[in-house]
Design an enzyme around this catalytic site. Sequence first.
Site, PDB file in Angstrom:
ATOM      1  N   LYS A 150       0.836  -1.205   0.000  1.00  0.00           N
ATOM      2  CA  LYS A 150       0.000   0.000   0.000  1.00  0.00           C
ATOM      3  C   LYS A 150       0.874   1.260   0.000  1.00  0.00           C
ATOM      4  CE  LYS A 150      -3.759  -2.407   2.289  1.00  0.00           C
ATOM      5  NZ  LYS A 150      -4.478  -2.703   3.534  1.00  0.00           N
TER       6      LYS A 150
ATOM      7  N   GLN B  19      -4.892  -1.555   9.679  1.00  0.00           N
ATOM      8  CA  GLN B  19      -4.629  -2.844   9.037  1.00  0.00           C
ATOM      9  C   GLN B  19      -5.146  -3.977   9.931  1.00  0.00           C
ATOM     10  OE1 GLN B  19      -3.204  -3.173   5.894  1.00  0.00           O
ATOM     11  NE2 GLN B  19      -3.710  -5.342   6.102  1.00  0.00           N
TER      12      GLN B  19
ATOM     13  N   ASP C  32     -11.298   2.493   3.957  1.00  0.00           N
ATOM     14  CA  ASP C  32     -11.532   1.045   3.849  1.00  0.00           C
ATOM     15  C   ASP C  32     -13.031   0.742   3.709  1.00  0.00           C
ATOM     16  OD1 ASP C  32      -9.247  -0.505   3.697  1.00  0.00           O
ATOM     17  OD2 ASP C  32      -8.878  -0.494   5.858  1.00  0.00           O
TER      18      ASP C  32
END
Length: 284
Positions: free
Chosen positions: A50, A94, A117
């Site tokens: 990422k 994460q 997200d």
Amino acid sequence: MSAKIINGKKIAEELQNLLKKDVAALPSAIGLAIVQIGDDEASTIYVRNKLKAAAAVGINAVLHKFSEDVSQTKVSSLITKLNADPDVNGIIIQLPLPAHLDEETLLESIKPEKDVDGFHPLNIGRLQNGSDKALIAATPKGILYLLENCGIDLCGGNALIIGCSKIVGRPAGMLLLQKGCTVTLAHIHTKNLPELIKNADIIIAACGCPQTVKAEWVKQGAVLIDVGINRLNGKLCGDIEPAAIQKASFITPVPGGVGPMTVAMLLHNTYEAYLKQKQEKPTK
Ligand code: NAD
């Protein structure tokens, strides 16, 4: 007949190149904060990918790393700080988190307009309502992008989603429903999977079980999207038996299909979040 392979890597690269131009044309920088807790090997690889992809498109991604035993309070105060920071347009935590942390509370503490997200309940609700204010989870959004990029006609098709996790299966089902598919969500307790597969025009296999979708069950001409990332006899494989390529009209490879699109869509969400923040009043 052999299926057309959907080259997710190439499509993701094309999307990132477009994004790079759009990002360069903005009046100010875009900031993405990535919060990682612990040293989970897979998470470290995903985070590295990422960061690398963000740098390539010109997004300022900053990693905030905590040790495995960090307290909930410490992570919460970082989120509060990032929520208030005007230079941070997107925040991701994460997953998975260590067991002592309350994942739901932490995810809900991210400002919805910075939730790139798409895991915040407000974004999930907005997705369900078909609102264009929703930030949509990157993997299902990437799947839809692949299907549309390949010119696949979704309206009226029978779509079978195998696996109904909050981050892949459920939002993918909602997106396909909105595109006019008749959606079936299958899961570990589903009893008649072979029958459902035989009836499906589009299959999104996202159960994380190697080769759950057998070629013999696949309808001739079906579109197959393989989300699974598994290891079988030391080799990477998806949730769909490779021989299904003989029956399908389109199929995504593993690796190089859905995976690269997830990263590209996360960056796209960050860009979208930036635009929304500049044009709209915050929701929280
Ligand atoms: P999860 O473990 O949260 O959920 C799995 C779902 O599959 C559950 O709904 C479960 O009931 C169902 N399931 C499990 N075994 C099944 C079976 N034999 N038959 C039918 N249903 C079954 O999984 P997840 O986080 O959604 O991930 C699923 C897979 O997708 C994993 O392999 C994961 O690594 C992969 N994944 C890939 C990407 C990507 O970008 N390529 C992103 C996210 C997840």
